[in-house]
Design a protein around this motif. Structure first.
Motif, mmCIF file in Angstrom:
data_model
loop_
_atom_site.group_PDB
_atom_site.id
_atom_site.type_symbol
_atom_site.label_atom_id
_atom_site.label_comp_id
_atom_site.label_asym_id
_atom_site.label_seq_id
_atom_site.Cartn_x
_atom_site.Cartn_y
_atom_site.Cartn_z
ATOM 1 N N VAL A 82 14.766 35.555 62.207
ATOM 2 C CA VAL A 82 14.081 34.572 63.050
ATOM 3 C C VAL A 82 15.124 33.589 63.523
ATOM 4 N N VAL A 93 13.435 37.405 57.850
ATOM 5 C CA VAL A 93 12.029 37.781 57.770
ATOM 6 C C VAL A 93 11.802 38.479 56.436
ATOM 7 N N VAL B 105 4.119 38.571 59.890
ATOM 8 C CA VAL B 105 5.545 38.322 59.730
ATOM 9 C C VAL B 105 5.782 36.886 59.285
ATOM 10 N N ALA B 107 8.802 34.028 57.407
ATOM 11 C CA ALA B 107 10.164 33.744 56.975
ATOM 12 C C ALA B 107 10.174 32.346 56.391
ATOM 13 N N ILE B 112 7.059 31.070 62.801
ATOM 14 C CA ILE B 112 7.378 32.092 63.797
ATOM 15 C C ILE B 112 6.368 32.028 64.927
#
Lengths: 141, 141
Positions: A82, A93, B105, B107, B112
DNA sequence: CTGGATGCAAAGGTTTTGCACGCTA
DNA sequence: TAGCGTGCAAAACCTTTGCATCCAG
């Protein structure tokens, strides 16, 4: 094609060692500052040269995708990144995602070999941040 | 959030016009050379400044590639790009592909917002090329 | 020993910026 | 007319490189 006839100098070992300890995907000069704590006389040029060699050997990843400075990753296992659209910082990620399928993909004048998924977002520091006014703000690091 | 209080100068109009005519995703200086044929006294700084403004307004796309030259795209419709791993040239993928799904997804430290598929390969010029010896050769442009 | 690697500093390539003037709205 | 945009040149920034010396194998 991994190891050529290269020497494992003290500098190279420590650069690799420090990069593997980090999850921050540092830029060359960030890594330089860190390595300097163990090798005060190392030069920035040496850091660049070693990161080049190590990335050509597949021992580190050179992240070229965006921002102004390149960033480096000591984790060469397959994973996605990311990028903060505000500051350029890069994160990992967590989920293992499949690479985009290349079989049905074509582009005139190109032979496509592989694809990656890249993600964008905002990092914590920039969310809390205030000096960023414009939605869709400019990239600064 | 598109148009601020900006003027459509002759320079800006011609830069946009020429960029839209091209499918080559030129660098700023390539576009400068092209625009110079119509505006011989334009400066490279003006090209950079206008590409900045236009990309912030969403009228052109800034394709960032850390450490090398940025490239620009006059086609802002949703499409994917291929990058030549040897020379850095960029091409358009013909197929319309879905954006990577962001919902599953995560992180740590990042929020994101979206993802893109990026493709890599070799362009015709570099395939025919000869000065590239190493498989997995270095990026030069 | 030998030739790859280093430190230093200078050069290189790309992008940004300060300033006075010009031109669009 | 106001103030954004321009051209020019210098500066800033990141990365690479030449060279004499060093040191890993």
């Amino acid at each position: 094609m991994e190891n050529k006839s290269q020497r494992m100098t003290k500098q190279r070992r420590i650069i690799l060692d420090e990069l593997r300890k980090l999850t921050s995907h540092p830029t060359a000069d960030e890594l330089y500052e860190i390595v300097r704590q163990r090798l005060p006389r190392i030069s920035l040029g040496t850091v660049y040269r070693n990161l080049d060699v190590l990335s050509e050997n597949g021992e580190v990843l050179k992240l070229e995708s965006a921002g102004s400075q390149k960033r480096f990753d000591g984790d060469v296992s397959q994973h996605c990144h990311v990028r903060c659209v505000s500051c350029g910082r890069v994160g990992d990620v967590q989920e293992a995602l499949p690479e985009p399928d290349v079989s049905g993909v074509s582009a005139p004048g190109f032979t496509i070999t592989h694809g990656v998924s890249e993600f964008y977002g905002v990092c914590e520091a920039c969310r809390g941040g205030d000096e960023l006014a414009a939605p869709g703000g400019r990239i600064r690091q």
